[in-house]
Design a protein around this motif. Structure first.
Motif, PDB file in Angstrom:
ATOM      1  N   SER A  70       0.829  -1.211   0.000  1.00 33.40           N
ATOM      2  CA  SER A  70       0.000   0.000   0.000  1.00 33.40           C
ATOM      3  C   SER A  70       0.862   1.260   0.000  1.00 33.40           C
ATOM      4  N   ASP A  71       2.038   1.171   0.637  1.00 34.91           N
ATOM      5  CA  ASP A  71       2.965   2.292   0.660  1.00 34.91           C
ATOM      6  C   ASP A  71       3.531   2.530  -0.738  1.00 34.91           C
ATOM      7  N   ARG A  72       3.872   1.457  -1.434  1.00 37.02           N
ATOM      8  CA  ARG A  72       4.362   1.571  -2.810  1.00 37.02           C
ATOM      9  C   ARG A  72       3.319   2.225  -3.710  1.00 37.02           C
ATOM     10  N   GLU A  73       2.067   1.815  -3.546  1.00 29.62           N
ATOM     11  CA  GLU A  73       0.988   2.377  -4.373  1.00 29.62           C
ATOM     12  C   GLU A  73       0.789   3.867  -4.091  1.00 29.62           C
ATOM     13  N   LEU A  74       0.958   4.251  -2.819  1.00 29.02           N
ATOM     14  CA  LEU A  74       0.833   5.667  -2.467  1.00 29.02           C
ATOM     15  C   LEU A  74       1.966   6.484  -3.090  1.00 29.02           C
ATOM     16  N   ILE A  75       3.188   5.987  -2.993  1.00 29.95           N
ATOM     17  CA  ILE A  75       4.335   6.698  -3.567  1.00 29.95           C
ATOM     18  C   ILE A  75       4.193   6.815  -5.077  1.00 29.95           C
ATOM     19  N   LEU A  76       3.719   5.767  -5.708  1.00 25.30           N
ATOM     20  CA  LEU A  76       3.493   5.808  -7.152  1.00 25.30           C
ATOM     21  C   LEU A  76       2.417   6.843  -7.502  1.00 25.30           C
ATOM     22  N   ASN A  93      11.867   6.675  -8.606  1.00 25.99           N
ATOM     23  CA  ASN A  93      11.946   5.635  -9.642  1.00 25.99           C
ATOM     24  C   ASN A  93      12.820   4.469  -9.192  1.00 25.99           C
ATOM     25  N   LYS A  94      13.919   4.777  -8.490  1.00 26.35           N
ATOM     26  CA  LYS A  94      14.787   3.716  -7.981  1.00 26.35           C
ATOM     27  C   LYS A  94      14.061   2.895  -6.924  1.00 26.35           C
ATOM     28  N   TYR A  95      13.297   3.590  -6.062  1.00 25.62           N
ATOM     29  CA  TYR A  95      12.496   2.873  -5.061  1.00 25.62           C
ATOM     30  C   TYR A  95      11.495   1.942  -5.744  1.00 25.62           C
ATOM     31  N   LEU A  96      10.841   2.426  -6.788  1.00 26.95           N
ATOM     32  CA  LEU A  96       9.850   1.611  -7.498  1.00 26.95           C
ATOM     33  C   LEU A  96      10.500   0.406  -8.163  1.00 26.95           C
ATOM     34  N   GLU A  97      11.735   0.547  -8.599  1.00 21.35           N
ATOM     35  CA  GLU A  97      12.468  -0.591  -9.177  1.00 21.35           C
ATOM     36  C   GLU A  97      12.802  -1.621  -8.102  1.00 21.35           C
ATOM     37  N   ASN A 110       8.184  -8.122  -9.759  1.00 26.09           N
ATOM     38  CA  ASN A 110       8.249  -8.828 -11.045  1.00 26.09           C
ATOM     39  C   ASN A 110       9.673  -8.843 -11.605  1.00 26.09           C
ATOM     40  N   GLN A 111      10.554  -8.074 -10.967  1.00 23.19           N
ATOM     41  CA  GLN A 111      11.928  -7.985 -11.425  1.00 23.19           C
ATOM     42  C   GLN A 111      12.818  -8.967 -10.658  1.00 23.19           C
ATOM     43  N   ASN A 112      14.012  -9.241 -11.208  1.00 22.57           N
ATOM     44  CA  ASN A 112      14.961 -10.177 -10.637  1.00 22.57           C
ATOM     45  C   ASN A 112      15.358  -9.770  -9.217  1.00 22.57           C
ATOM     46  N   ARG A 113      15.306 -10.725  -8.294  1.00 22.20           N
ATOM     47  CA  ARG A 113      15.607 -10.432  -6.886  1.00 22.20           C
ATOM     48  C   ARG A 113      17.038  -9.941  -6.689  1.00 22.20           C
ATOM     49  N   MET A 114      17.975 -10.586  -7.354  1.00 24.26           N
ATOM     50  CA  MET A 114      19.367 -10.199  -7.183  1.00 24.26           C
ATOM     51  C   MET A 114      19.608  -8.775  -7.668  1.00 24.26           C
ATOM     52  N   MET A 115      18.987  -8.411  -8.795  1.00 17.43           N
ATOM     53  CA  MET A 115      19.128  -7.048  -9.308  1.00 17.43           C
ATOM     54  C   MET A 115      18.525  -6.043  -8.342  1.00 17.43           C
ATOM     55  N   ARG A 116      17.386  -6.401  -7.773  1.00 15.13           N
ATOM     56  CA  ARG A 116      16.754  -5.502  -6.805  1.00 15.13           C
ATOM     57  C   ARG A 116      17.597  -5.402  -5.538  1.00 15.13           C
ATOM     58  N   PHE A 117      18.201  -6.508  -5.133  1.00 14.11           N
ATOM     59  CA  PHE A 117      19.080  -6.497  -3.964  1.00 14.11           C
ATOM     60  C   PHE A 117      20.256  -5.547  -4.190  1.00 14.11           C
ATOM     61  N   ILE A 118      20.843  -5.588  -5.363  1.00 15.25           N
ATOM     62  CA  ILE A 118      21.963  -4.708  -5.691  1.00 15.25           C
ATOM     63  C   ILE A 118      21.507  -3.243  -5.691  1.00 15.25           C
ATOM     64  N   LYS A 119      20.357  -2.984  -6.321  1.00 15.46           N
ATOM     65  CA  LYS A 119      19.837  -1.614  -6.392  1.00 15.46           C
ATOM     66  C   LYS A 119      19.445  -1.081  -5.014  1.00 15.46           C
ATOM     67  N   SER A 120      19.138  -1.987  -4.088  1.00 17.38           N
ATOM     68  CA  SER A 120      18.697  -1.551  -2.759  1.00 17.38           C
ATOM     69  C   SER A 120      19.786  -0.796  -2.014  1.00 17.38           C
ATOM     70  N   PHE A 121      21.053  -0.945  -2.433  1.00 16.40           N
ATOM     71  CA  PHE A 121      22.148  -0.263  -1.750  1.00 16.40           C
ATOM     72  C   PHE A 121      22.160   1.239  -2.038  1.00 16.40           C
ATOM     73  N   LYS A 122      21.251   1.682  -2.895  1.00 17.34           N
ATOM     74  CA  LYS A 122      21.056   3.124  -3.108  1.00 17.34           C
ATOM     75  C   LYS A 122      20.320   3.746  -1.924  1.00 17.34           C
ATOM     76  N   PHE A 123      19.737   2.877  -1.076  1.00 15.55           N
ATOM     77  CA  PHE A 123      18.893   3.351   0.021  1.00 15.55           C
ATOM     78  C   PHE A 123      19.457   2.940   1.375  1.00 15.55           C
ATOM     79  N   LYS A 124      19.188   3.778   2.390  1.00 19.18           N
ATOM     80  CA  LYS A 124      19.462   3.413   3.766  1.00 19.18           C
ATOM     81  C   LYS A 124      18.402   2.394   4.189  1.00 19.18           C
TER      82      LYS A 124
END
Length: 300
Positions: A239-245, A264-268, A273-287
């Motif tokens: 629900s938080d993702r939908e609100l941010i979108l 946009n990075k948060y939404l990725e 539906n996207q690859n878990r490993m790719m999302r794990f790597i991208k998550s390092f953009k966030f605290k």
């Protein structure tokens, strides 16, 4: 800040007869007396409205918002109060907490440190709170993690609920951005928190200034909070993702480009539906806590 300015307190009530008097008394007993209290009852079936009417008779600063809109629910009740507010600075109050006597004074002092320009930008100020049992005995000295809440320029807010509604002060500029509420608003405090991060300024007072009462009738509490649900289920709330979108879509062109890139990075990262490993790597953009980051790999 002009010390003569009135702080308007908004209180949404529903079947609150057990604790409502203690809360209103704690507001009346504030060291700062320059406030007014606007209350909307959401169709209580107990004696809440009778109690409110007695306070309204005794103190001209207390007013009940009367309408024929019936039971709106917790979030819409606050939205209706906001629509009928009239002051520059607005605070939220739950019906069953207890305000430390210098709560208002602390907020006014914080406002006094800001320039006129800063006071006019979309603004949210919040504090911590004591977590208490139903008799207001302190169980925990902090409800939220002060270390996380204090980092204004960090982006941990995407994955951390660090603003508690009953501690919030907003200004009219932030309120005007938020009204009317978007359809995906499930918590008004989270909504205004995100708007403050995207459009203006959030200030954290690292003090516990209310006694946050835990009892069986709490609609939202520390035991059954969204924070606990996030940790139990996965690293974000859908629900938080939908609100941010929805915020992004409504306000694109008004939110700074750098903030849009971050959204946009948060939404990725939260696109399951996207690859878990790719999302794990991208998550390092966030605290983000290690526990939540691991959830990306093991719980998606």
């Amino acid at each position: 800040m002009n010390q003569d300015k009135i702080i308007e307190i908004l209180m949404a009530t529903y079947n609150g007869e057990k604790y409502i008097s203690e809360q209103i008394d704690s507001i009346i007993n504030q060291t700062c007396k320059n406030w007014k209290l606007l209350i909307r009852d959401d169709g209580s079936q107990d004696k809440t409205l009778e109690i409110l009417e007695e306070y309204e008779k005794r103190d001209e600063r207390i007013n009940i918002l009367r309408d024929i809109k019936g039971n709106l629910g917790f979030v819409k009740n606050f939205e209706e109060l906001l629509k009928n507010s009239s002051e520059e600075f607005i605070m939220f109050s739950d019906q069953d907490d207890y305000w430390i006597e210098n709560k208002l004074e602390n907020y006014i002092n914080e406002l006094g440190t800001l320039s006129e320009k800063e006071q006019k930008m979309p603004l949210l100020i919040h504090s911590n709170s004591f977590v208490c049992d139903e008799n207001l005995n302190v169980k925990k000295k902090e409800f939220i993690n002060s270390k996380i809440a204090a980092h204004y320029k960090k982006n941990s807010y995407f994955f951390s609920y660090i603003v508690q509604g009953s501690t919030v002060l907003i200004n009219k500029e932030l309120m005007d951005i938020g009204l009317p509420f978007l359809k995906n608003v499930t918590l008004h405090d989270r909504y205004f928190h995100l708007l403050a991060e995207f459009f203006g300024k959030r200030i954290f007072i690292s003090k516990s200034l209310i006694k946050y009462r835990q009892h069986g009738g709490n609609e939202i509490g520390a035991k059954g909070s969204i924070i606990k649900k996030i940790l139990k289920k996965r690293y974000f709330e859908q629900s938080d993702r939908e609100l941010i979108l929805e915020i992004k879509e409504k306000y694109k062109g008004k939110i700074e480009k750098e903030k849009i890139k971050l959204i946009n990075k948060y939404l990725e990262v939260t696109d399951r539906n996207q690859n878990r490993m790719m999302r794990f790597i991208k998550s390092f953009k966030f605290k983000m806590s290690i526990k939540k980051r691991i959830f990306i790999l093991f719980k998606g």
